[in-house]
Design an enzyme around this catalytic site. Sequence first.
Site, PDB file in Angstrom:
ATOM      1  N   PRO A  28       0.853  -1.202   0.000  1.00  0.00           N
ATOM      2  CA  PRO A  28       0.000   0.000   0.000  1.00  0.00           C
ATOM      3  C   PRO A  28       0.882   1.242   0.000  1.00  0.00           C
ATOM      4  O   PRO A  28       1.822   1.341   0.803  1.00  0.00           O
ATOM      5  CB  PRO A  28      -0.786  -0.129   1.310  1.00  0.00           C
ATOM      6  CG  PRO A  28       0.065  -0.976   2.198  1.00  0.00           C
ATOM      7  CD  PRO A  28       0.811  -1.906   1.295  1.00  0.00           C
ATOM      8  N   CYS A  32       3.383   4.229   8.579  1.00  0.00           N
ATOM      9  CA  CYS A  32       3.543   5.484   7.838  1.00  0.00           C
ATOM     10  C   CYS A  32       4.104   6.572   8.751  1.00  0.00           C
ATOM     11  O   CYS A  32       3.562   6.815   9.836  1.00  0.00           O
ATOM     12  CB  CYS A  32       2.214   5.927   7.258  1.00  0.00           C
ATOM     13  SG  CYS A  32       2.334   7.441   6.270  1.00  0.00           S
ATOM     14  N   LYS A  87       0.560  -3.908   9.376  1.00  0.00           N
ATOM     15  CA  LYS A  87       1.818  -3.580   8.702  1.00  0.00           C
ATOM     16  C   LYS A  87       2.572  -2.601   9.589  1.00  0.00           C
ATOM     17  O   LYS A  87       2.044  -1.545   9.957  1.00  0.00           O
ATOM     18  CB  LYS A  87       1.578  -2.958   7.326  1.00  0.00           C
ATOM     19  CG  LYS A  87       2.861  -2.752   6.520  1.00  0.00           C
ATOM     20  CD  LYS A  87       2.545  -2.313   5.095  1.00  0.00           C
ATOM     21  CE  LYS A  87       3.808  -2.297   4.236  1.00  0.00           C
ATOM     22  NZ  LYS A  87       4.757  -1.245   4.620  1.00  0.00           N
ATOM     23  N   HIS A 111       7.986  -3.974   7.582  1.00  0.00           N
ATOM     24  CA  HIS A 111       8.961  -3.181   6.830  1.00  0.00           C
ATOM     25  C   HIS A 111      10.215  -3.133   7.693  1.00  0.00           C
ATOM     26  O   HIS A 111      10.210  -2.541   8.774  1.00  0.00           O
ATOM     27  CB  HIS A 111       8.412  -1.778   6.580  1.00  0.00           C
ATOM     28  CG  HIS A 111       9.296  -0.941   5.713  1.00  0.00           C
ATOM     29  ND1 HIS A 111       8.834   0.168   5.055  1.00  0.00           N
ATOM     30  CD2 HIS A 111      10.611  -1.024   5.402  1.00  0.00           C
ATOM     31  CE1 HIS A 111       9.828   0.726   4.377  1.00  0.00           C
ATOM     32  NE2 HIS A 111      10.918   0.016   4.580  1.00  0.00           N
ATOM     33  N   ASN A 171       8.913  -6.939   4.004  1.00  0.00           N
ATOM     34  CA  ASN A 171       8.797  -5.746   3.176  1.00  0.00           C
ATOM     35  C   ASN A 171      10.017  -4.864   3.414  1.00  0.00           C
ATOM     36  O   ASN A 171      10.587  -4.859   4.487  1.00  0.00           O
ATOM     37  CB  ASN A 171       7.509  -4.996   3.548  1.00  0.00           C
ATOM     38  CG  ASN A 171       7.365  -3.653   2.856  1.00  0.00           C
ATOM     39  OD1 ASN A 171       7.124  -2.645   3.504  1.00  0.00           O
ATOM     40  ND2 ASN A 171       7.518  -3.621   1.550  1.00  0.00           N
ATOM     41  N   GLY A 172      10.413  -4.130   2.365  1.00  0.00           N
ATOM     42  CA  GLY A 172      11.505  -3.169   2.517  1.00  0.00           C
ATOM     43  C   GLY A 172      12.726  -3.533   1.704  1.00  0.00           C
ATOM     44  O   GLY A 172      13.374  -4.537   1.976  1.00  0.00           O
ATOM     45  N   GLY A 173      13.013  -2.743   0.675  1.00  0.00           N
ATOM     46  CA  GLY A 173      14.259  -2.902  -0.067  1.00  0.00           C
ATOM     47  C   GLY A 173      14.308  -4.045  -1.052  1.00  0.00           C
ATOM     48  O   GLY A 173      15.367  -4.291  -1.643  1.00  0.00           O
ATOM     49  N   GLY A 209       7.258  -2.729  -2.850  1.00  0.00           N
ATOM     50  CA  GLY A 209       6.643  -1.423  -2.940  1.00  0.00           C
ATOM     51  C   GLY A 209       7.157  -0.651  -4.134  1.00  0.00           C
ATOM     52  O   GLY A 209       6.649  -0.766  -5.241  1.00  0.00           O
TER      53      GLY A 209
END
Length: 335
Positions: free
Chosen positions: A16, A99, A138, A170, A210-212, A232
């Site tokens: 997202p 976020c 998340k 993340h 998640n992340g990278g 993402g």
Amino acid sequence: MSPKDGHHSHRFCVAPMIDWTDRYCRWVHRLLSAKARLYTEMVVDEAILHGDRDRLLGFDSAEHPVALQIGGSDPRKLAEVAAIGAQAGYDEINLNVGCPSDRVQSGRFGACLMAEPETVAEGVRAMAAAVPCEVTVKCRIGIDDQSPEEALPRFLDAVEAAGVRTVIVHARKAWLEGLSPKENRTIPPLDYDLVVREAQRRPALSFILNGGLAGGAAAERWLTTFPGVMLGRAAYEQPFLLSEVDQRLFGAPPAARSRLEIVEAVADRAAAEAVPIWRYARHMLGLYHGQPGAKTWRRQLSEEGRSAKACPAWLVDVAETVSAKAEAPDRAPVA
């Protein structure tokens, strides 16, 4: 640690992303992959309760599996908006605890809730009681001066006790002071090892990494450790990478489309809906990434995509010109 059986619904997810993964973006992504799990951009609970729900929550049935991500911290409101999302037909309701934007902080939701794991636990418990679909979270691995080695386990303990069975992590801290949201996506160092250790400690909790992650090869490697991965920026900035997902990660037939066929399908869709072509085209700036003519494609869409000449036929004309320059086969590169 091997992937858990029965958790393939989150095997590959597109993250997202605020201002990015709207209904038009998701429809483009679904053309490229039938299997990827798609997520809405974050929608604040107050907006759902008091705003235009058709605009905020509308989606096409072709988007399934699709999840609604919401932001908030009040259990009563979260339960109410989760029920609204489930009634709208979403397959999953996800709570944003990652976020880092100023607007999110001022509303007491997003990454700042990493400091309030019990608040998050109360929220997801209320949400789960209100809906028949899965409620997920998340999160980041910590914020500001928190020690991730202490903050993440404490947070995970709370949400798992509240009944969460899938958590998307993340693998970076979020710095609420000193870094912009854009910088928070790249500057804090990744700590995959911490996420691996926490996943090993909690065999009943499914971790989605998640992340990278940059593409199919990275996703494939981490799927030997986690039941699922989430891309993402890579998926958004190089969307044609998604065309390899179904075959590579699911063993399913690929969406047998060229870039030009994707553009033609989008043009037909925009014409049928009678919407400005830019609503779709802005999510396709990177469609020709790595191909001859990619700069021409991006430049023409950026400079002319909102002009009076921009229409479905114009978009196809640009794509035909660019596709004619391509020397390599019009398929996604194997990362």
